[in-house]
Enzyme design. Structure first.
Site, PDB file in Angstrom:
ATOM      1  N   HIS A 123     -47.351  30.359 -35.148  1.00  0.00           N
ATOM      2  CA  HIS A 123     -48.545  29.907 -34.426  1.00  0.00           C
ATOM      3  C   HIS A 123     -49.658  30.800 -34.953  1.00  0.00           C
ATOM      4  CE1 HIS A 123     -45.656  27.988 -31.772  1.00  0.00           C
ATOM      5  NE2 HIS A 123     -45.102  29.161 -31.550  1.00  0.00           N
ATOM      6  N   GLN A 131     -52.302  32.903 -32.984  1.00  0.00           N
ATOM      7  CA  GLN A 131     -51.866  34.048 -32.174  1.00  0.00           C
ATOM      8  C   GLN A 131     -51.999  35.374 -32.927  1.00  0.00           C
ATOM      9  OE1 GLN A 131     -47.988  33.152 -30.493  1.00  0.00           O
ATOM     10  NE2 GLN A 131     -48.740  31.264 -29.553  1.00  0.00           N
ATOM     11  N   TYR A 182     -49.872  23.262 -31.986  1.00  0.00           N
ATOM     12  CA  TYR A 182     -50.003  22.567 -30.690  1.00  0.00           C
ATOM     13  C   TYR A 182     -51.384  22.650 -30.056  1.00  0.00           C
ATOM     14  CZ  TYR A 182     -48.905  27.179 -28.578  1.00  0.00           C
ATOM     15  OH  TYR A 182     -48.896  28.502 -28.210  1.00  0.00           O
ATOM     16  N   HIS A 198     -38.989  24.405 -29.307  1.00  0.00           N
ATOM     17  CA  HIS A 198     -38.631  25.673 -28.663  1.00  0.00           C
ATOM     18  C   HIS A 198     -37.497  25.377 -27.681  1.00  0.00           C
ATOM     19  CE1 HIS A 198     -43.119  26.908 -29.079  1.00  0.00           C
ATOM     20  NE2 HIS A 198     -42.449  27.722 -29.846  1.00  0.00           N
ATOM     21  N   GLU A 236     -35.456  29.872 -24.831  1.00  0.00           N
ATOM     22  CA  GLU A 236     -36.050  31.165 -25.156  1.00  0.00           C
ATOM     23  C   GLU A 236     -36.005  32.091 -23.936  1.00  0.00           C
ATOM     24  OE1 GLU A 236     -40.139  30.914 -26.353  1.00  0.00           O
ATOM     25  OE2 GLU A 236     -40.246  33.023 -26.922  1.00  0.00           O
ATOM     26  N   HIS A 296     -35.594  29.724 -31.488  1.00  0.00           N
ATOM     27  CA  HIS A 296     -35.119  30.812 -30.620  1.00  0.00           C
ATOM     28  C   HIS A 296     -33.640  30.625 -30.249  1.00  0.00           C
ATOM     29  CE1 HIS A 296     -39.177  32.168 -30.532  1.00  0.00           C
ATOM     30  NE2 HIS A 296     -39.609  31.150 -29.813  1.00  0.00           N
ATOM     31  N   ASP A 321     -43.521  33.522 -36.167  1.00  0.00           N
ATOM     32  CA  ASP A 321     -43.858  33.082 -34.814  1.00  0.00           C
ATOM     33  C   ASP A 321     -45.227  33.586 -34.351  1.00  0.00           C
ATOM     34  OD1 ASP A 321     -43.778  32.053 -32.265  1.00  0.00           O
ATOM     35  OD2 ASP A 321     -41.924  32.997 -31.658  1.00  0.00           O
TER      36      ASP A 321
END
Ligand SMILES: [Zn+2]
Length: 406
Positions: free
Chosen positions: A20, A23, A83, A196, A199, A233, A284
Protein backbone atom coordinates in the site's frame (compact mmCIF):
# COMPACT_ATOMS: atom_id res chain seq x y z
CA UNK A 1 19.65 -19.65 -10.00
CA UNK A 2 22.19 -16.99 -8.92
CA UNK A 3 25.08 -16.19 -11.26
CA UNK A 4 28.37 -15.72 -9.46
CA UNK A 5 31.52 -14.05 -10.77
CA UNK A 6 34.69 -12.82 -9.07
CA UNK A 7 33.14 -9.44 -8.23
CA UNK A 8 29.38 -9.91 -8.23
CA UNK A 9 26.42 -12.13 -7.65
CA UNK A 10 23.36 -11.68 -9.86
CA UNK A 11 20.00 -12.93 -8.62
CA UNK A 12 16.50 -12.71 -10.14
CA UNK A 13 14.56 -9.51 -9.48
CA UNK A 14 12.82 -9.43 -6.10
CA UNK A 15 9.02 -9.45 -6.02
CA UNK A 16 7.11 -7.58 -3.36
CA UNK A 17 3.56 -8.55 -4.15
CA UNK A 18 1.65 -6.80 -1.41
CA UNK A 19 2.04 -3.03 -1.04
CA UNK A 20 0.00 0.00 0.00
CA UNK A 21 2.34 2.66 -1.34
CA UNK A 22 0.60 5.65 0.29
CA UNK A 23 1.26 4.19 3.75
CA UNK A 24 4.93 5.05 3.20
CA UNK A 25 4.02 8.52 4.51
CA UNK A 26 3.23 7.01 7.93
CA UNK A 27 6.73 5.68 8.53
CA UNK A 28 8.10 6.66 11.92
CA UNK A 29 4.84 8.24 13.06
CA UNK A 30 3.07 5.35 14.71
CA UNK A 31 5.58 4.00 17.17
CA UNK A 32 5.06 6.06 20.34
CA UNK A 33 3.15 4.48 23.16
CA UNK A 34 1.23 7.58 24.21
CA UNK A 35 -0.12 8.30 20.73
CA UNK A 36 -0.63 4.97 19.05
CA UNK A 37 -0.77 2.51 21.86
CA UNK A 38 -2.64 -0.67 21.72
CA UNK A 39 -3.45 -2.23 18.48
CA UNK A 40 -3.77 -2.58 14.77
CA UNK A 41 -7.09 -0.75 15.06
CA UNK A 42 -5.52 2.41 16.54
CA UNK A 43 -2.85 2.34 13.81
CA UNK A 44 -5.68 2.19 11.30
CA UNK A 45 -7.07 5.47 12.71
CA UNK A 46 -3.93 7.36 11.61
CA UNK A 47 -4.04 5.64 8.23
CA UNK A 48 -7.56 7.01 7.69
CA UNK A 49 -6.37 10.54 8.56
CA UNK A 50 -3.69 10.23 5.91
CA UNK A 51 -6.17 8.96 3.34
CA UNK A 52 -8.30 12.09 3.72
CA UNK A 53 -5.35 14.21 2.61
CA UNK A 54 -4.42 12.35 -0.55
CA UNK A 55 -4.98 13.75 -4.03
CA UNK A 56 -3.70 12.26 -7.28
CA UNK A 57 -0.46 14.27 -7.28
CA UNK A 58 0.29 13.51 -3.63
CA UNK A 59 -0.50 9.86 -4.25
CA UNK A 60 1.93 9.85 -7.18
CA UNK A 61 4.70 11.57 -5.21
CA UNK A 62 4.44 9.29 -2.18
CA UNK A 63 4.20 6.16 -4.35
CA UNK A 64 7.19 7.25 -6.42
CA UNK A 65 9.30 7.61 -3.29
CA UNK A 66 8.14 4.22 -2.02
CA UNK A 67 8.90 2.50 -5.33
CA UNK A 68 12.26 4.24 -5.65
CA UNK A 69 13.24 2.97 -2.23
CA UNK A 70 12.04 -0.50 -3.17
CA UNK A 71 14.00 -0.51 -6.42
CA UNK A 72 17.13 0.57 -4.55
CA UNK A 73 16.60 -2.50 -2.40
CA UNK A 74 16.41 -4.83 -5.45
CA UNK A 75 12.65 -4.94 -5.98
CA UNK A 76 11.68 -5.23 -9.66
CA UNK A 77 7.99 -6.05 -9.24
CA UNK A 78 5.42 -4.52 -6.93
CA UNK A 79 1.91 -5.86 -6.40
CA UNK A 80 -0.03 -2.75 -5.41
CA UNK A 81 -3.13 -3.68 -3.43
CA UNK A 82 -4.89 -0.49 -4.38
CA UNK A 83 -7.99 0.48 -2.43
CA UNK A 84 -8.10 4.30 -2.34
CA UNK A 85 -10.27 5.04 -5.37
CA UNK A 86 -12.48 8.07 -4.84
CA UNK A 87 -12.48 11.65 -3.60
CA UNK A 88 -13.31 12.57 -0.01
CA UNK A 89 -16.90 11.70 0.77
CA UNK A 90 -16.70 8.80 -1.69
CA UNK A 91 -17.33 10.89 -4.82
CA UNK A 92 -15.74 9.21 -7.85
CA UNK A 93 -13.24 11.20 -9.93
CA UNK A 94 -14.38 12.05 -13.46
CA UNK A 95 -11.77 9.54 -14.49
CA UNK A 96 -12.75 6.76 -12.12
CA UNK A 97 -9.26 5.23 -12.19
CA UNK A 98 -7.44 8.53 -11.52
CA UNK A 99 -5.65 7.29 -8.39
CA UNK A 100 -4.83 3.87 -9.86
CA UNK A 101 -3.33 5.69 -12.85
CA UNK A 102 -1.22 7.86 -10.51
CA UNK A 103 0.19 4.81 -8.75
CA UNK A 104 0.90 3.03 -12.03
CA UNK A 105 2.66 6.14 -13.36
CA UNK A 106 4.82 6.25 -10.22
CA UNK A 107 6.01 2.66 -10.75
CA UNK A 108 6.62 3.00 -14.47
CA UNK A 109 8.47 6.31 -13.99
CA UNK A 110 10.81 4.50 -11.61
CA UNK A 111 10.97 1.65 -14.15
CA UNK A 112 9.75 -1.32 -12.10
CA UNK A 113 6.89 -3.65 -12.96
CA UNK A 114 3.55 -3.13 -11.29
CA UNK A 115 0.57 -5.41 -10.94
CA UNK A 116 -2.18 -2.97 -10.02
CA UNK A 117 -4.47 -5.09 -7.91
CA UNK A 118 -7.77 -3.22 -8.12
CA UNK A 119 -9.28 -3.80 -4.71
CA UNK A 120 -12.97 -4.04 -3.86
CA UNK A 121 -14.15 -2.48 -0.60
CA UNK A 122 -17.90 -2.28 -0.09
CA UNK A 123 -18.78 -1.63 3.55
CA UNK A 124 -17.33 -0.45 6.85
CA UNK A 125 -17.31 -3.94 8.31
CA UNK A 126 -19.69 -6.53 9.64
CA UNK A 127 -22.58 -4.55 11.18
CA UNK A 128 -20.47 -1.37 11.01
CA UNK A 129 -21.20 1.87 9.22
CA UNK A 130 -18.37 3.14 7.04
CA UNK A 131 -16.27 5.82 8.74
CA UNK A 132 -15.34 9.07 6.95
CA UNK A 133 -11.89 7.61 6.30
CA UNK A 134 -13.34 4.59 4.54
CA UNK A 135 -15.59 6.52 2.14
CA UNK A 136 -12.80 6.87 -0.39
CA UNK A 137 -12.44 3.09 -0.65
CA UNK A 138 -16.06 2.13 -1.10
CA UNK A 139 -18.07 1.13 -4.17
CA UNK A 140 -21.75 0.28 -3.81
CA UNK A 141 -21.76 -2.67 -6.20
CA UNK A 142 -19.50 -5.06 -8.07
CA UNK A 143 -20.57 -3.73 -11.49
CA UNK A 144 -18.69 -0.48 -10.84
CA UNK A 145 -15.68 -2.34 -9.48
CA UNK A 146 -15.49 -4.65 -12.48
CA UNK A 147 -16.04 -1.73 -14.82
CA UNK A 148 -12.87 -0.17 -13.38
CA UNK A 149 -11.01 -3.45 -13.77
CA UNK A 150 -12.09 -3.59 -17.43
CA UNK A 151 -11.00 0.04 -17.95
CA UNK A 152 -7.58 -0.62 -16.44
CA UNK A 153 -7.10 -3.86 -18.37
CA UNK A 154 -7.84 -2.08 -21.63
CA UNK A 155 -5.82 1.02 -20.85
CA UNK A 156 -2.65 -0.91 -19.97
CA UNK A 157 -3.06 -3.93 -22.25
CA UNK A 158 0.03 -3.05 -24.26
CA UNK A 159 2.22 -1.67 -21.48
CA UNK A 160 5.22 -3.96 -20.97
CA UNK A 161 5.54 -3.17 -17.23
CA UNK A 162 1.88 -3.12 -16.18
CA UNK A 163 -0.68 -5.83 -15.56
CA UNK A 164 -3.96 -5.78 -13.66
CA UNK A 165 -5.17 -8.03 -10.85
CA UNK A 166 -8.27 -8.06 -8.69
CA UNK A 167 -8.74 -8.21 -4.93
CA UNK A 168 -11.45 -8.28 -2.33
CA UNK A 169 -10.09 -6.18 0.53
CA UNK A 170 -11.25 -8.66 3.19
CA UNK A 171 -14.19 -10.72 4.30
CA UNK A 172 -15.16 -7.98 6.74
CA UNK A 173 -15.44 -5.30 4.02
CA UNK A 174 -16.82 -7.31 1.08
CA UNK A 175 -20.10 -9.23 1.47
CA UNK A 176 -19.98 -12.91 0.55
CA UNK A 177 -22.14 -12.70 -2.60
CA UNK A 178 -19.98 -9.88 -3.98
CA UNK A 179 -16.87 -11.84 -3.11
CA UNK A 180 -18.15 -14.74 -5.19
CA UNK A 181 -18.90 -12.45 -8.17
CA UNK A 182 -15.40 -10.97 -8.04
CA UNK A 183 -13.77 -14.37 -7.75
CA UNK A 184 -15.84 -15.66 -10.69
CA UNK A 185 -14.71 -12.70 -12.82
CA UNK A 186 -11.09 -13.37 -11.89
CA UNK A 187 -11.49 -17.03 -12.84
CA UNK A 188 -13.18 -16.18 -16.13
CA UNK A 189 -10.35 -13.85 -17.13
CA UNK A 190 -7.50 -15.79 -15.47
CA UNK A 191 -6.61 -12.87 -13.20
CA UNK A 192 -4.87 -13.17 -9.86
CA UNK A 193 -7.32 -12.78 -6.96
CA UNK A 194 -5.89 -11.41 -3.70
CA UNK A 195 -7.44 -10.90 -0.28
CA UNK A 196 -6.35 -9.93 3.24
CA UNK A 197 -7.22 -12.97 5.32
CA UNK A 198 -6.89 -14.02 8.95
CA UNK A 199 -4.57 -11.16 9.91
CA UNK A 200 -6.23 -10.26 13.21
CA UNK A 201 -8.18 -12.47 15.59
CA UNK A 202 -11.09 -10.01 15.64
CA UNK A 203 -11.55 -10.71 11.93
CA UNK A 204 -12.04 -14.41 12.69
CA UNK A 205 -14.61 -13.64 15.38
CA UNK A 206 -16.54 -11.42 12.97
CA UNK A 207 -16.48 -14.09 10.26
CA UNK A 208 -17.84 -16.68 12.69
CA UNK A 209 -20.51 -14.21 13.87
CA UNK A 210 -21.65 -13.44 10.31
CA UNK A 211 -21.09 -16.74 8.51
CA UNK A 212 -20.70 -19.35 11.24
CA UNK A 213 -17.20 -20.31 10.02
CA UNK A 214 -13.67 -18.85 9.91
CA UNK A 215 -12.52 -17.03 6.74
CA UNK A 216 -10.57 -19.67 4.78
CA UNK A 217 -13.25 -22.27 5.51
CA UNK A 218 -15.83 -19.81 4.19
CA UNK A 219 -13.85 -19.20 0.99
CA UNK A 220 -13.40 -22.94 0.46
CA UNK A 221 -17.10 -23.61 1.04
CA UNK A 222 -17.96 -21.10 -1.70
CA UNK A 223 -15.40 -22.10 -4.31
CA UNK A 224 -13.17 -19.04 -3.89
CA UNK A 225 -9.95 -20.91 -3.05
CA UNK A 226 -7.93 -21.94 -6.09
CA UNK A 227 -4.42 -21.73 -7.52
CA UNK A 228 -4.80 -18.03 -8.40
CA UNK A 229 -5.93 -17.10 -4.90
CA UNK A 230 -3.44 -15.14 -2.80
CA UNK A 231 -4.19 -15.05 0.92
CA UNK A 232 -2.34 -12.05 2.31
CA UNK A 233 -1.04 -12.64 5.88
CA UNK A 234 -2.94 -15.90 6.63
CA UNK A 235 -1.73 -15.65 10.22
CA UNK A 236 -4.44 -17.25 12.33
CA UNK A 237 -5.49 -20.52 10.68
CA UNK A 238 -7.07 -23.74 11.86
CA UNK A 239 -5.40 -27.04 10.93
CA UNK A 240 -8.14 -27.67 8.41
CA UNK A 241 -7.72 -24.23 6.85
CA UNK A 242 -4.00 -24.90 6.36
CA UNK A 243 -4.99 -28.12 4.57
CA UNK A 244 -7.54 -26.27 2.41
CA UNK A 245 -4.99 -23.64 1.30
CA UNK A 246 -2.54 -26.41 0.47
CA UNK A 247 -5.04 -28.53 -1.46
CA UNK A 248 -6.04 -25.49 -3.50
CA UNK A 249 -2.34 -24.78 -4.23
CA UNK A 250 -3.14 -21.24 -3.19
CA UNK A 251 -0.49 -18.61 -2.57
CA UNK A 252 0.13 -17.23 0.89
CA UNK A 253 1.68 -13.80 1.01
CA UNK A 254 3.74 -13.10 4.12
CA UNK A 255 4.59 -9.51 5.08
CA UNK A 256 6.72 -10.03 8.15
CA UNK A 257 8.05 -6.52 8.72
CA UNK A 258 4.51 -5.11 8.69
CA UNK A 259 3.04 -8.04 10.61
CA UNK A 260 5.66 -7.51 13.31
CA UNK A 261 4.94 -3.80 13.33
CA UNK A 262 1.21 -4.34 13.74
CA UNK A 263 1.53 -7.14 16.27
CA UNK A 264 -0.30 -9.57 13.99
CA UNK A 265 1.15 -12.81 15.33
CA UNK A 266 3.20 -15.53 13.63
CA UNK A 267 1.86 -17.44 10.60
CA UNK A 268 2.24 -21.25 10.52
CA UNK A 269 4.75 -21.12 7.68
CA UNK A 270 6.16 -24.65 7.72
CA UNK A 271 2.73 -26.24 8.03
CA UNK A 272 1.53 -24.20 5.06
CA UNK A 273 4.47 -25.32 2.91
CA UNK A 274 4.03 -28.96 3.94
CA UNK A 275 0.35 -28.74 3.02
CA UNK A 276 1.22 -27.48 -0.50
CA UNK A 277 0.60 -23.73 -0.26
CA UNK A 278 3.03 -21.49 -2.17
CA UNK A 279 4.66 -18.66 -0.25
CA UNK A 280 5.84 -15.24 -1.31
CA UNK A 281 6.47 -11.90 0.41
CA UNK A 282 5.32 -8.27 0.48
CA UNK A 283 6.52 -4.96 1.86
CA UNK A 284 2.89 -4.07 2.70
CA UNK A 285 2.87 -0.90 4.86
CA UNK A 286 6.45 0.23 4.03
CA UNK A 287 7.22 0.66 7.72
CA UNK A 288 10.65 -0.80 7.00
CA UNK A 289 12.17 -1.00 3.54
CA UNK A 290 14.60 -3.85 2.97
CA UNK A 291 13.53 -6.54 0.50
CA UNK A 292 16.15 -8.97 1.85
CA UNK A 293 14.78 -8.62 5.38
CA UNK A 294 11.30 -9.39 4.09
CA UNK A 295 12.58 -12.72 2.71
CA UNK A 296 14.79 -13.84 5.60
CA UNK A 297 12.15 -12.83 8.15
CA UNK A 298 9.95 -15.70 6.96
CA UNK A 299 12.66 -18.13 8.03
CA UNK A 300 13.90 -16.26 11.07
CA UNK A 301 10.49 -15.62 12.59
CA UNK A 302 9.54 -19.25 12.03
CA UNK A 303 12.65 -20.19 14.01
CA UNK A 304 11.33 -18.10 16.89
CA UNK A 305 7.90 -19.70 16.64
CA UNK A 306 9.26 -23.27 16.52
CA UNK A 307 12.35 -22.71 18.69
CA UNK A 308 14.51 -24.43 16.07
CA UNK A 309 16.92 -23.49 13.25
CA UNK A 310 16.78 -23.75 9.42
CA UNK A 311 13.12 -24.67 9.43
CA UNK A 312 11.56 -23.17 6.27
CA UNK A 313 14.27 -23.96 3.73
CA UNK A 314 17.77 -23.11 2.58
CA UNK A 315 18.75 -19.86 0.84
CA UNK A 316 17.75 -21.21 -2.61
CA UNK A 317 14.25 -21.93 -1.35
CA UNK A 318 13.93 -18.50 0.24
CA UNK A 319 15.16 -16.80 -2.93
CA UNK A 320 12.63 -18.73 -5.01
CA UNK A 321 9.91 -17.55 -2.61
CA UNK A 322 11.02 -13.93 -2.94
CA UNK A 323 11.31 -14.03 -6.74
CA UNK A 324 9.62 -16.69 -8.93
CA UNK A 325 6.73 -17.40 -6.55
CA UNK A 326 6.01 -13.69 -6.23
CA UNK A 327 5.87 -13.22 -9.97
CA UNK A 328 3.63 -16.27 -10.35
CA UNK A 329 1.18 -14.94 -7.77
CA UNK A 330 0.44 -11.85 -9.88
CA UNK A 331 0.19 -13.71 -13.17
CA UNK A 332 3.76 -13.04 -14.34
CA UNK A 333 5.32 -16.49 -14.16
CA UNK A 334 6.66 -16.18 -17.70
CA UNK A 335 8.66 -12.98 -17.24
CA UNK A 336 10.46 -13.42 -13.93
CA UNK A 337 13.75 -14.41 -15.53
CA UNK A 338 13.89 -11.14 -17.46
CA UNK A 339 14.51 -9.12 -14.29
CA UNK A 340 17.66 -9.23 -12.21
CA UNK A 341 19.61 -7.64 -9.38
CA UNK A 342 23.39 -7.42 -9.34
CA UNK A 343 25.05 -7.32 -5.93
CA UNK A 344 28.64 -6.38 -5.30
CA UNK A 345 30.81 -8.82 -3.36
CA UNK A 346 32.96 -5.89 -2.30
CA UNK A 347 30.68 -4.92 0.57
CA UNK A 348 31.55 -5.06 4.24
CA UNK A 349 28.55 -7.27 5.05
CA UNK A 350 29.54 -10.16 2.72
CA UNK A 351 33.21 -9.52 1.89
CA UNK A 352 35.33 -12.65 1.80
CA UNK A 353 32.48 -15.16 1.62
CA UNK A 354 33.38 -18.03 -0.72
CA UNK A 355 31.09 -18.77 -3.68
CA UNK A 356 29.36 -21.67 -1.94
CA UNK A 357 28.13 -19.48 0.92
CA UNK A 358 27.57 -16.27 -0.99
CA UNK A 359 23.81 -16.62 -1.48
CA UNK A 360 23.40 -17.42 2.22
CA UNK A 361 25.25 -14.20 3.00
CA UNK A 362 23.01 -12.22 0.66
CA UNK A 363 19.75 -13.67 1.97
CA UNK A 364 20.66 -13.50 5.67
CA UNK A 365 22.56 -10.23 5.66
CA UNK A 366 21.38 -8.51 2.48
CA UNK A 367 21.21 -4.72 2.57
CA UNK A 368 19.98 -2.22 -0.02
CA UNK A 369 23.49 -0.72 -0.09
CA UNK A 370 24.83 -3.94 -1.69
CA UNK A 371 22.62 -3.53 -4.74
CA UNK A 372 24.73 -2.28 -7.61
CA UNK A 373 22.38 -2.60 -10.55
CA UNK A 374 18.72 -3.42 -11.13
CA UNK A 375 17.42 -4.63 -14.49
CA UNK A 376 13.81 -4.91 -15.58
CA UNK A 377 12.87 -6.55 -18.87
CA UNK A 378 16.61 -7.03 -19.48
CA UNK A 379 17.25 -3.27 -19.34
CA UNK A 380 19.22 -1.56 -16.58
CA UNK A 381 17.13 0.96 -14.60
CA UNK A 382 18.43 4.40 -15.43
CA UNK A 383 16.30 6.37 -12.97
CA UNK A 384 18.11 5.40 -9.81
CA UNK A 385 21.02 7.81 -10.14
CA UNK A 386 21.68 9.94 -7.02
CA UNK A 387 20.24 13.06 -8.69
CA UNK A 388 17.00 11.22 -9.59
CA UNK A 389 16.64 9.90 -6.07
CA UNK A 390 17.33 13.37 -4.61
CA UNK A 391 14.60 14.91 -6.79
CA UNK A 392 12.07 12.26 -5.82
CA UNK A 393 12.99 12.74 -2.18
CA UNK A 394 12.65 16.55 -2.35
CA UNK A 395 9.18 16.27 -3.93
CA UNK A 396 8.15 13.83 -1.22
CA UNK A 397 9.42 16.06 1.60
CA UNK A 398 7.29 18.91 0.22
CA UNK A 399 4.18 16.73 0.27
CA UNK A 400 4.96 15.43 3.72
CA UNK A 401 5.07 18.99 5.10
CA UNK A 402 1.45 19.46 4.08
CA UNK A 403 0.00 16.26 5.44
CA UNK A 404 -0.07 14.62 8.85
CA UNK A 405 1.24 17.83 10.35
CA UNK A 406 0.44 16.82 13.91
ZN1 LIG B 1 -2.35 -5.00 3.29
Amino acid sequence: MPKITKDKITIPGLASVHSHAFQRAMRGRTQRQALHAGSFWSWRGLMYQLVEQLDPERMYTIAKLAYTEMALSGVTLVGEFHYVHHQNGGIPYDNRTELADAVIRAATDVGIRICLIRTAYMRGGYQQEATAGQQRFIDPNTDLILQDVETLRQKYADHPLVNIGLAAHSIRTVPLEANKDLSDYATLHSLPFHMHVCEQRRELEESVAEHGVTPIQLLADHGILNDRFVGVHSTHLTKNEIKLLGEAKAFVNICRTTERDLGDGLPPVTELIEAGARLNVGIDSHCCENAFEEIRAVENDERSRLEARTVVGNADFLLDMGTRQGYASVGLKDVWEKDSVTITRDHIAIAGLPDEYLLDGVIYNGLPSMVEQVSVDQKVLKNLQPEDVARTQADYVKVLKNILSS
